[in-house]
Structure formats: structure tokens, C-alpha cells
Design a protein around this motif. Structure first.
Motif, PDB file in Angstrom:
ATOM      1  N   PRO A  91       0.804  -1.228   0.000  1.00 13.80           N
ATOM      2  CA  PRO A  91       0.000   0.000   0.000  1.00 13.80           C
ATOM      3  C   PRO A  91       0.835   1.275   0.000  1.00 13.80           C
ATOM      4  N   PHE A  92       2.143   1.151  -0.045  1.00 15.80           N
ATOM      5  CA  PHE A  92       3.017   2.310   0.019  1.00 15.80           C
ATOM      6  C   PHE A  92       3.610   2.621  -1.348  1.00 15.80           C
ATOM      7  N   SER A  93       4.085   3.833  -1.525  1.00 15.29           N
ATOM      8  CA  SER A  93       4.643   4.229  -2.816  1.00 15.29           C
ATOM      9  C   SER A  93       6.066   3.697  -3.010  1.00 15.29           C
ATOM     10  N   LYS A  94       6.738   3.315  -1.935  1.00 13.42           N
ATOM     11  CA  LYS A  94       8.099   2.787  -2.029  1.00 13.42           C
ATOM     12  C   LYS A  94       8.061   1.323  -2.465  1.00 13.42           C
ATOM     13  N   GLU A  95       8.887   0.963  -3.432  1.00 15.62           N
ATOM     14  CA  GLU A  95       8.927  -0.399  -3.952  1.00 15.62           C
ATOM     15  C   GLU A  95       9.527  -1.350  -2.916  1.00 15.62           C
ATOM     16  N   VAL A  96       8.940  -2.523  -2.809  1.00 12.18           N
ATOM     17  CA  VAL A  96       9.431  -3.552  -1.890  1.00 12.18           C
ATOM     18  C   VAL A  96       9.801  -4.772  -2.716  1.00 12.18           C
ATOM     19  N   ILE A  97      10.944  -5.355  -2.423  1.00 17.77           N
ATOM     20  CA  ILE A  97      11.405  -6.531  -3.154  1.00 17.77           C
ATOM     21  C   ILE A  97      11.467  -7.712  -2.201  1.00 17.77           C
ATOM     22  N   PHE A  98      10.824  -8.814  -2.596  1.00 17.76           N
ATOM     23  CA  PHE A  98      10.928 -10.058  -1.834  1.00 17.76           C
ATOM     24  C   PHE A  98      12.154 -10.808  -2.330  1.00 17.76           C
ATOM     25  N   GLU A 105      -8.067 -25.358  13.296  1.00 15.48           N
ATOM     26  CA  GLU A 105      -8.767 -26.474  13.913  1.00 15.48           C
ATOM     27  C   GLU A 105     -10.119 -26.735  13.268  1.00 15.48           C
ATOM     28  N   ASN A 106     -10.819 -25.683  12.890  1.00 12.47           N
ATOM     29  CA  ASN A 106     -12.171 -25.842  12.382  1.00 12.47           C
ATOM     30  C   ASN A 106     -12.377 -24.900  11.204  1.00 12.47           C
ATOM     31  N   ILE A 107     -12.659 -25.437  10.035  1.00  8.67           N
ATOM     32  CA  ILE A 107     -12.906 -24.629   8.849  1.00  8.67           C
ATOM     33  C   ILE A 107     -14.416 -24.506   8.688  1.00  8.67           C
ATOM     34  N   VAL A 108     -14.914 -23.268   8.732  1.00 11.79           N
ATOM     35  CA  VAL A 108     -16.348 -23.042   8.623  1.00 11.79           C
ATOM     36  C   VAL A 108     -16.777 -23.039   7.165  1.00 11.79           C
ATOM     37  N   ALA A 109     -16.070 -22.294   6.318  1.00 16.05           N
ATOM     38  CA  ALA A 109     -16.412 -22.220   4.903  1.00 16.05           C
ATOM     39  C   ALA A 109     -15.191 -21.763   4.129  1.00 16.05           C
ATOM     40  N   ILE A 110     -15.154 -22.105   2.864  1.00 17.53           N
ATOM     41  CA  ILE A 110     -14.063 -21.677   1.998  1.00 17.53           C
ATOM     42  C   ILE A 110     -14.671 -20.980   0.792  1.00 17.53           C
ATOM     43  N   VAL A 111     -14.211 -19.791   0.517  1.00 19.05           N
ATOM     44  CA  VAL A 111     -14.662 -19.045  -0.651  1.00 19.05           C
ATOM     45  C   VAL A 111     -13.484 -18.968  -1.603  1.00 19.05           C
ATOM     46  N   ALA A 112     -13.660 -19.471  -2.799  1.00 18.28           N
ATOM     47  CA  ALA A 112     -12.567 -19.480  -3.783  1.00 18.28           C
ATOM     48  C   ALA A 112     -12.914 -18.538  -4.921  1.00 18.28           C
ATOM     49  N   GLU A 113     -11.937 -17.769  -5.336  1.00 21.12           N
ATOM     50  CA  GLU A 113     -12.101 -16.881  -6.478  1.00 21.12           C
ATOM     51  C   GLU A 113     -11.099 -17.278  -7.550  1.00 21.12           C
ATOM     52  N   ALA A 114     -11.491 -17.145  -8.785  1.00 23.07           N
ATOM     53  CA  ALA A 114     -10.544 -17.393  -9.869  1.00 23.07           C
ATOM     54  C   ALA A 114      -9.529 -16.267  -9.884  1.00 23.07           C
ATOM     55  N   GLU A 115      -8.266 -16.600 -10.091  1.00 20.41           N
ATOM     56  CA  GLU A 115      -7.224 -15.581 -10.091  1.00 20.41           C
ATOM     57  C   GLU A 115      -7.353 -14.705 -11.330  1.00 20.41           C
ATOM     58  N   SER A 116      -7.177 -13.432 -11.118  1.00 16.70           N
ATOM     59  CA  SER A 116      -7.263 -12.480 -12.217  1.00 16.70           C
ATOM     60  C   SER A 116      -6.025 -12.614 -13.106  1.00 16.70           C
ATOM     61  N   GLU A 117      -6.219 -12.503 -14.392  1.00 18.17           N
ATOM     62  CA  GLU A 117      -5.089 -12.586 -15.328  1.00 18.17           C
ATOM     63  C   GLU A 117      -4.289 -11.294 -15.337  1.00 18.17           C
ATOM     64  N   LYS A 118      -4.846 -10.215 -14.764  1.00 18.16           N
ATOM     65  CA  LYS A 118      -4.161  -8.933 -14.735  1.00 18.16           C
ATOM     66  C   LYS A 118      -3.030  -8.909 -13.708  1.00 18.16           C
ATOM     67  N   VAL A 119      -3.070  -9.837 -12.751  1.00 12.47           N
ATOM     68  CA  VAL A 119      -2.070  -9.844 -11.684  1.00 12.47           C
ATOM     69  C   VAL A 119      -0.725 -10.274 -12.247  1.00 12.47           C
ATOM     70  N   GLU A 120       0.294  -9.487 -11.964  1.00 10.00           N
ATOM     71  CA  GLU A 120       1.633  -9.816 -12.427  1.00 10.00           C
ATOM     72  C   GLU A 120       2.141 -11.034 -11.667  1.00 10.00           C
ATOM     73  N   ARG A 121       2.590 -12.040 -12.371  1.00  4.78           N
ATOM     74  CA  ARG A 121       3.072 -13.273 -11.748  1.00  4.78           C
ATOM     75  C   ARG A 121       4.547 -13.123 -11.405  1.00  4.78           C
ATOM     76  N   VAL A 122       4.877 -13.440 -10.186  1.00  2.26           N
ATOM     77  CA  VAL A 122       6.256 -13.384  -9.725  1.00  2.26           C
ATOM     78  C   VAL A 122       6.596 -14.749  -9.161  1.00  2.26           C
ATOM     79  N   SER A 123       7.744 -15.254  -9.492  1.00  3.90           N
ATOM     80  CA  SER A 123       8.137 -16.578  -9.044  1.00  3.90           C
ATOM     81  C   SER A 123       9.228 -16.465  -7.982  1.00  3.90           C
ATOM     82  N   ILE A 124       9.018 -17.112  -6.859  1.00  2.00           N
ATOM     83  CA  ILE A 124      10.016 -17.187  -5.798  1.00  2.00           C
ATOM     84  C   ILE A 124      10.268 -18.664  -5.538  1.00  2.00           C
TER      85      ILE A 124
END
Length: 162
Positions: A21-28, A41-60
Motif C-alpha cells: 500500500p506504500f509508494s516505495k517499492e518492496v522486493i521479496f 482447527e475448524n474450517i467453517v467455509a471456503i470461498v474461492a475466487e478465480a485468479e485475475s489474469e491482470k495480476v503480475e506473476r512473480v516466481s520465488i
């Protein structure tokens, strides 16, 4: 970083979304600690969303999770006798229906953060650190005469003012 649910028995690695959320670039960099793992311990519900294609993919290749982050936070425990007097009622109300260990954990939290809670009606004080405004939309401000305090509360008001 968003919360991510992973079954470590079948898939020990996963993708996570991170937002800067900051203007300074952060590098992992490799071996960077980016999150905290906790047992679920207890999962009530899982909501899954399809990943957006606009998101830049970074590999670590590998991200370390330190031993401290891999376990859930340990809470200090305390006896009910150690809870400050001004928090006894809060402890009683918040531990109804809890087991002894949970009651001791709540007592420990109240003891640890006792200075966060008001001890009396007038000990909080004032601040000028922040200001706020009330959005009234397009309505013009109005002015009314102050309303008279009911006679039943006059003594209480006088005591508070004194």
C-alpha cells in the motif's frame, strides 16, 4: 498479505497475494519471511475466487517460515486474583461458558493490557492529535438551543462538572 489456506500434507507450497500500500517499492528476496503459519482447527467455509489474469506473476523459489512464525502465539496465563479490580467485571462477563485454561488466558490478557482500559469515568483525557469531520451531504448546518437537563439528572450533572 491475504490469508491463505494450505493443506501441508498434500501441497507444502502455495501462492499468496501480497499488496504493497506504500509508494516505495518492496522486493521479496529468497528466504524472506512474509507470513505467519497457524494451525486451523475448524474450517467453517471456503470461498474461492478465480485468479485475475491482470495480476503480475512473480516466481520465488523458496520462502522460509521461521520457527517463531510457524507456531501460533503463546498466551500468558494468570489467576483471577491477578486481574486488576477495574477489570474483574469484564473478566467475569467474557469468560462465561469457558473452560479453566481459557479463563486463565483471558485473565493473562487483561493483566498484560490493564493500562489500556479506563480505571474510572474521567481518567481517559483528551487529545488534539487527530480531527474528524461529519459528512452531512448537501444539508446545511442547523443551530438549536441547548436542551435542558432533566431534573432527575441535575445532581449527577453538577457532580460531573465539579
Amino acid at each position: 498479505m491475504t490469508a491463505t489456506l494450505v493443506n501441508l500434507n498434500t501441497k507444502p507450497t502455495c501462492r499468496v497475494r501480497a499488496l504493497n500500500p506504500f509508494s516505495k517499492e518492496v522486493i521479496f528476496r529468497q528466504n524472506t519471511l512474509v507470513g505467519k503459519a497457524e494451525d486451523v482447527e475448524n474450517i467453517v467455509a471456503i470461498v474461492a475466487e478465480a485468479e485475475s489474469e491482470k495480476v503480475e506473476r512473480v516466481s520465488i523459489r523458496r520462502v522460509n517460515v521461521s520457527a517463531e512464525a510457524a507456531v501460533s502465539e503463546a498466551y500468558e496465563e494468570a489467576d483471577a486474583k491477578e486481574v486488576p479490580d477495574h477489570l474483574l467485571d469484564m473478566r467475569k462477563r467474557s469468560t462465561e461458558g469457558k473452560d479453566i485454561k481459557q479463563k486463565r488466558i483471558v485473565a493473562g490478557l487483561l493483566k498484560k493490557y490493564s493500562d489500556t482500559f479506563s480505571k474510572a469515568e474521567w481518567d481517559i483525557g483528551l487529545t488534539n492529535v487527530d480531527e474528524h469531520s461529519i459528512d452531512m451531504g448537501y444539508a446545511a448546518p442547523i443551530k438549536q438551543r441547548p436542551r435542558r437537563v432533566p431534573m432527575a439528572y441535575a445532581d449527577e450533572e453538577r457532580k460531573a462538572i465539579e
